[in-house]
Scaffold this motif. Structure first.
Motif, PDB file in Angstrom:
ATOM      1  N   GLU A 287       0.835  -1.195   0.000  1.00  0.00           N
ATOM      2  CA  GLU A 287       0.000   0.000   0.000  1.00  0.00           C
ATOM      3  C   GLU A 287       0.880   1.259   0.000  1.00  0.00           C
ATOM      4  OE1 GLU A 287      -3.542   1.910  -0.352  1.00  0.00           O
ATOM      5  OE2 GLU A 287      -3.326  -0.276  -0.210  1.00  0.00           O
ATOM      6  N   LEU A 290       2.284   1.604  -3.498  1.00  0.00           N
ATOM      7  CA  LEU A 290       1.258   2.105  -4.405  1.00  0.00           C
ATOM      8  C   LEU A 290       1.072   3.608  -4.225  1.00  0.00           C
ATOM      9  CD1 LEU A 290      -0.952   1.621  -6.534  1.00  0.00           C
ATOM     10  CD2 LEU A 290      -2.513   0.990  -4.646  1.00  0.00           C
ATOM     11  N   SER A 291       1.122   4.044  -3.009  1.00  0.00           N
ATOM     12  CA  SER A 291       0.969   5.484  -2.746  1.00  0.00           C
ATOM     13  C   SER A 291       2.131   6.265  -3.352  1.00  0.00           C
ATOM     14  CB  SER A 291       0.884   5.728  -1.232  1.00  0.00           C
ATOM     15  OG  SER A 291      -0.233   5.085  -0.693  1.00  0.00           O
ATOM     16  N   ASN A 294       1.670   6.316  -7.157  1.00  0.00           N
ATOM     17  CA  ASN A 294       0.596   7.236  -7.524  1.00  0.00           C
ATOM     18  C   ASN A 294       1.069   8.675  -7.436  1.00  0.00           C
ATOM     19  OD1 ASN A 294      -1.396   5.380  -8.195  1.00  0.00           O
ATOM     20  ND2 ASN A 294      -2.069   5.189  -6.039  1.00  0.00           N
ATOM     21  N   SER A 295       1.968   8.950  -6.528  1.00  0.00           N
ATOM     22  CA  SER A 295       2.459  10.327  -6.403  1.00  0.00           C
ATOM     23  C   SER A 295       3.421  10.705  -7.532  1.00  0.00           C
ATOM     24  CB  SER A 295       3.155  10.495  -5.037  1.00  0.00           C
ATOM     25  OG  SER A 295       4.281   9.654  -4.963  1.00  0.00           O
ATOM     26  N   TYR A 297       3.582   8.814 -10.737  1.00  0.00           N
ATOM     27  CA  TYR A 297       3.129   8.405 -12.057  1.00  0.00           C
ATOM     28  C   TYR A 297       1.611   8.475 -12.119  1.00  0.00           C
ATOM     29  CZ  TYR A 297       7.829   6.460 -11.899  1.00  0.00           C
ATOM     30  OH  TYR A 297       9.175   6.285 -11.741  1.00  0.00           O
ATOM     31  N   GLY A 298       1.146   8.260 -13.283  1.00  0.00           N
ATOM     32  CA  GLY A 298      -0.297   8.270 -13.510  1.00  0.00           C
ATOM     33  C   GLY A 298      -0.890   6.937 -13.127  1.00  0.00           C
ATOM     34  N   SER A 299      -2.225   6.915 -13.161  1.00  0.00           N
ATOM     35  CA  SER A 299      -2.933   5.726 -12.678  1.00  0.00           C
ATOM     36  C   SER A 299      -2.735   4.537 -13.594  1.00  0.00           C
ATOM     37  CB  SER A 299      -4.428   6.035 -12.554  1.00  0.00           C
ATOM     38  OG  SER A 299      -4.957   6.421 -13.819  1.00  0.00           O
ATOM     39  N   ARG A 300      -2.334   4.789 -14.874  1.00  0.00           N
ATOM     40  CA  ARG A 300      -2.142   3.691 -15.783  1.00  0.00           C
ATOM     41  C   ARG A 300      -0.666   3.355 -15.997  1.00  0.00           C
ATOM     42  NH1 ARG A 300      -6.681   2.171 -18.390  1.00  0.00           N
ATOM     43  NH2 ARG A 300      -8.499   3.561 -18.178  1.00  0.00           N
ATOM     44  N   HIS A 301       0.142   4.022 -15.241  1.00  0.00           N
ATOM     45  CA  HIS A 301       1.571   3.745 -15.381  1.00  0.00           C
ATOM     46  C   HIS A 301       1.833   2.317 -14.928  1.00  0.00           C
ATOM     47  CE1 HIS A 301       5.933   4.010 -14.683  1.00  0.00           C
ATOM     48  NE2 HIS A 301       5.891   5.046 -15.615  1.00  0.00           N
ATOM     49  N   VAL A 304       2.487   1.836 -11.282  1.00  0.00           N
ATOM     50  CA  VAL A 304       1.309   1.994 -10.441  1.00  0.00           C
ATOM     51  C   VAL A 304       0.432   0.752 -10.534  1.00  0.00           C
ATOM     52  CG1 VAL A 304      -0.801   3.317 -10.073  1.00  0.00           C
ATOM     53  CG2 VAL A 304       1.336   4.491 -10.635  1.00  0.00           C
ATOM     54  N   ARG A 308      -0.453  -1.777  -7.596  1.00  0.00           N
ATOM     55  CA  ARG A 308      -1.854  -2.035  -7.211  1.00  0.00           C
ATOM     56  C   ARG A 308      -2.146  -3.534  -7.232  1.00  0.00           C
ATOM     57  NH1 ARG A 308      -3.994   0.707 -10.914  1.00  0.00           N
ATOM     58  NH2 ARG A 308      -4.197   2.664  -9.768  1.00  0.00           N
TER      59      ARG A 308
END
Length: 478
Positions: A287, A290-291, A294-295, A297-301, A304, A308
């Motif tokens: 977790e 993932l955080s 997310n900080s 890269y983008g959500s589809r990187h 990330v 996830r």
């Protein structure tokens, strides 16, 4: 004018017969000595008639000796008391022999000493007949309790032996009378004691029969059951109040935590598993990764997405392990507290503990209520039996007390042997006489002298009767 004796008396005839009769009746003058031979002959004849039998009696009468014995009746009564453990007390009291004015014990014993069977027993002990033994002479001393007994014999030793034989026969008869009285009392009380024994046995048998039929051993047992039942009722009331308090406390804690006791117990069980905790650490680490991704890269990187997926796989693994550990489905597990550390963990433990205590108290109350209902049913069934048992036990106690009293009275009456025949003791043993009591020589001689003097006095009056008659029949001058 004077009148002489010759004037008053009838004139005698001149015949010889009338002169002799007049002389015999009137007598002669005091100086007429021709009468002296006749008076002397009468005096000698009278003295012979007096002294011949008296001297013959003194010479030929056998000697008799008198032995004396003194008996005394103690004036005080006697009492005795006996305590029997578990039975009671028995007392006996013998009144004083002189307590009643209606009966005199000295008179009773006086009559008993002279009774034929006692004299016969004394004579038989000496090998004599009643006539040979002789009758005892019994004398009471006024204002005392003394009885004097006298027996006569030919010798001092014989008189003493006769007195001792009479006293021995008297005491033997007293012992026989007292023994007969005790035996008679025992016979009269034996039937009553037998009836009391039968009554006690019958009551005991009825009690045993009732005990066998009902299972109730005594009234005390029933009272114990009632007391225990009352204590149980009080305990149930206390447990109900305690259960209500525990329920309120448990409900309040569940509301505060938002969890019921079952979920709290599952949470604590789950977080006590080391593997699950390790998976939770992995989930936390993923977790964090993932955080961070997310900080940056983008959500589809790809990083990330990779972070996830790692986190989701770790959660799935942890959820599967939780299902295996707890046996709950995923929907239930999603409602669990996933952060039970610190004070919240303590509250969850307190919730579980309160739930356990509540369940235990509820089960205890249920058990106590069941016991109460069972005891109430048993008490209702034994109430009539207990009342009957109480009546039987009371009858048994009364019968046993009467039976024990009768036995104690019968036993104590054996020691009261002086109730009807008072105690008598020998104050003075039969004496050994030092001199004969009969014939009394002094008394016989004094009687002979007195008779002789009376004879001489009578002859003197006959000698002077003429002068006396002249004086009596001469009238004085006017």
């Amino acid at each position: 004018m004077t009148m002489t004796l010759t004037d008053t008396l009838p004139k005698p005839s001149k015949s010889r017969g009338r002169g002799l009769g007049h002389r015999i009746l009137v007598g002669g003058s005091l100086s007429d000595l021709r009468r002296f031979p006749r008076y002397l002959a009468i005096a000698l004849l009278g003295a012979a008639l007096i002294w011949a039998p008296l001297l013959g009696y003194l010479k030929n009468a056998p000697l008799t000796y008198r032995s004396t014995t003194s008996l005394i009746l103690p004036g005080s009564g006697a009492s005795a008391s006996m305590n029997v453990n578990g039975i009671g007390q028995a007392s006996s009291y013998a009144n004083s022999a002189f307590a009643s004015n209606a009966v005199s014990p000295t008179e009773t014993y006086k009559r008993l000493l002279g009774a034929d069977r006692i004299v016969d027993a004394a004579a038989s002990s000496m090998g004599l007949t009643r006539l040979e033994l002789g009758a005892p002479r019994i004398r009471l001393v006024d204002q005392t309790s003394l009885i004097h007994v006298e027996m006569t014999g030919g010798t001092p030793e014989d008189a003493q032996r006769r007195g001792a034989a009479l006293i021995a026969a008297f005491f033997a008869e007293l012992d026989a009378l007292r023994t007969d009285e005790v035996v008679t009392r025992e016979d009269s009380g034996a039937e009553a004691i037998s009836d009391y024994r039968v009554a006690v046995a019958q009551t005991r048998s009825r009690i045993e029969q009732l005990q066998t039929q009902s299972g109730l051993l005594s009234v005390d047992q029933y009272d114990t059951l009632v007391d225990r039942h009352q204590n149980l009722e009080t305990l149930i009331l206390e447990r109900r109040a305690g259960l209500s308090e525990r329920r309120a406390s448990l409900t309040a804690l569940e509301a505060q935590l938002g969890q019921d006791a079952t979920r709290a117990a599952t949470t604590l069980k789950l977080f006590a598993d080391a593997g699950y905790l390790a998976l939770l650490d992995d989930v936390a680490r993923f977790e964090v990764a993932l955080s961070e991704a997310n900080s940056s890269y983008g959500s589809r990187h790809p990083k990330v997405v990779s972070a996830r997926n790692a986190r989701d796989e770790a959660q799935i693994v942890a959820l599967n392990l939780a299902q295996d550990v707890t046996g709950f489905d995923r929907d239930t597990l999603r409602g669990l507290d996933i952060a039970p550390n610190g004070a919240r963990a303590d509250l969850l433990s307190e919730l579980v503990r309160k739930k356990v205590e509540f369940d235990a108290a509820e089960q205890e109350l249920t058990t106590l209520q069941l016991q109460f209902e069972t005891a109430q049913s048993e008490i209702d069934q034994l109430a009539v039996v207990a009342a009957k048992m109480q009546d039987l036990e009371r009858d048994f106690s009364v019968s046993e007390a009467v039976f024990a009293t009768a036995i104690a009275r019968a036993e104590s009456s054996k020691s009261d042997v002086y109730a009807s025949y008072p105690l008598v003791q020998v104050l003075e043993d039969p004496s050994l006489p030092q001199k004969p009591s009969s014939p009394n020589r002094k008394l016989a001689l004094m009687a002979g002298i007195a008779a002789t003097l009376m004879l001489l006095f009578g002859l003197s009056l006959g000698w002077i009767r003429a002068a006396l008659l002249s004086r009596l029949f001469t009238k004085p001058k006017a």
